[in-house]
Scaffold this active site. Structure first.
Site, short mmCIF file in Angstrom:
data_model
loop_
_atom_site.label_atom_id
_atom_site.label_comp_id
_atom_site.label_asym_id
_atom_site.label_seq_id
_atom_site.Cartn_x
_atom_site.Cartn_y
_atom_site.Cartn_z
N ASP A 30 52.59 8.93 35.40
CA ASP A 30 53.24 8.41 34.19
C ASP A 30 54.59 7.75 34.43
OD1 ASP A 30 54.60 10.82 34.71
OD2 ASP A 30 55.16 10.95 32.60
N GLU A 31 54.94 7.50 35.66
CA GLU A 31 56.26 6.92 35.95
C GLU A 31 56.17 5.93 37.09
OE1 GLU A 31 59.82 9.36 36.92
OE2 GLU A 31 58.52 10.95 36.19
MG LIG Z 1 56.90 10.83 31.28
#
Ligand SMILES: [Mg+2]
Length: 355
Positions: A104-105
């Site tokens: 998610d990054e």
């Molecule tokens: Mg995040």
């Protein structure tokens, strides 16, 4: 050196947001993504759950206590990985220099971009908009001249925020920040910095490099640079994970025989984090620091990679038998790690075993 334009993009409460997107019954509700069980830890918490103090990496039983009405959802990593790939495709329309940190990054180097948008801020806006439109998810973005500032910036207006640090704003932005905002500064380092007079980045800047190096070794040099907004680290596309680890410093030094519960907790944390990887780790590492600050590591590579959290835990616990110091010895820190990541289809380790 010319000014770089780095963007850090961080999906908001990613796993929980995917669950809420895909199941209308979960929307607006406190959702905790975690396996059930005494030793389980929270993989993600929706913002509704965070209001109760629930955070990722906290024991699931604690989350349950803080927010009894929370809806627990078991993690579905194949689905999160699929969404993550779609997010990455959006990044790749703008630059090839994308460095994913987890599902998610990611960091993006937009010093040059493929679409002709004039500023990195416009690119960040365009990416956030696409993620919203196409994936019905939100992401926060930070724009800055280097990676560590971009990461601080993406957190600044979270969730669903955009924050830009222009090169001439770096100084006024950094000075008042507590030292804990710098990468690598945890509770222990912060406490030691406080003792030598640095609670803010501005105060940290008042310390000599030699002082910092004396206190923290090589990391002291890094602190000296970070406090001045300097970070030359490059955005490295698709850098494969070398290892996943977690460690904990005890409040008081303890004998080896009492480290079991902490090792179990760390193993759980490491196991969850390793689920972010498409590859499989082969080697388990146990790290200990004695009260005299000597660091010991022991590792074991089982014939087939650890396939469950229990297996990882058992190996980590048993590695203690190879420490070989007297019962009098006290320890101040323990760490558990997984290294030696391989593609699942990579069976070279098997053939090596039978050669
Ligand atoms: Mg995040």
């Amino acid at each position: 050196m010319s000014v770089r334009k780095i963007v850090h993009i961080d999906m908001d409460a990613f796993y929980a947001s995917v669950e809420q997107r895909d199941d209308a019954r979960l929307r607006g509700k406190p959702v905790v993504v975690a396996w059930r069980g005494n030793r389980s830890v929270v993989c993600a918490a929706s913002y509704e759950a965070r209001r109760f103090g629930v955070r990722s990496a906290m024991p699931a039983v604690r989350a349950e206590r803080l927010c009894p009405e929370a809806i627990f959802v078991p993690p579905d990593f194949p689905r999160y990985r699929a969404v993550s790939r779609m997010v990455r495709e959006i990044f790749q329309e703008h630059t090839d220099l994308v460095e994913p940190l987890s599902l998610d990054e990611a960091y993006l180097d937009l010093t040059e971009n493929k679409t002709g948008l004039l500023t990195a801020t416009r690119v960040a806006r365009a990416i956030r908009e696409r993620i919203r439109q196409e994936l019905q998810l939100t992401a926060s973005a930070g724009v800055a001249p280097n990676k560590f500032l971009a990461k601080i910036a993406s957190d600044w207006r979270k969730p669903d925020g955009l924050f830009v640090i222009q090169p001439d704003e770096v100084d006024p932005f950094l000075r008042p920040l507590p030292v804990e905002r710098l990468p690598g500064v945890g509770k222990v380092t912060a406490e030691r910095l406080k003792q030598i007079g640095a609670q803010t980045v501005g105060e940290l800047r008042g310390l000599e490099m030699a002082t910092l190096e004396g206190q923290f070794g090589r990391y002291g040099v890094r602190l000296y640079e970070l406090s001045r907004g300097v970070d030359h680290s490059k955005v490295v596309p698709n850098r494969p994970t070398q290892s996943v680890s977690a460690e904990d410093t005890f409040e008081r030094d303890m004998p080896l025989s009492e480290t079991g519960p902490v090792i179990c907790r760390l193993a759980e944390k490491v196991w969850s984090a390793s689920r972010n990887e498409s590859r499989t780790a082969r080697t388990v590492v146990l790290k200990l620091k004695t009260s005299e600050f000597n660091i010991l590591t022991r590792s074991y590579t089982p014939p087939s990679p650890p396939a469950s959290c229990e297996e990882l835990t058992q190996i980590a616990l048993s590695l203690r038998e190879r420490i070989g110091l007297g019962v009098q010895q006290r320890f101040r820190l323990v760490g558990v790690g997984l290294t030696n990541f391989r593609e699942p289809e990579d069976t070279s380790w098997q053939s090596a075993l039978f050669n």
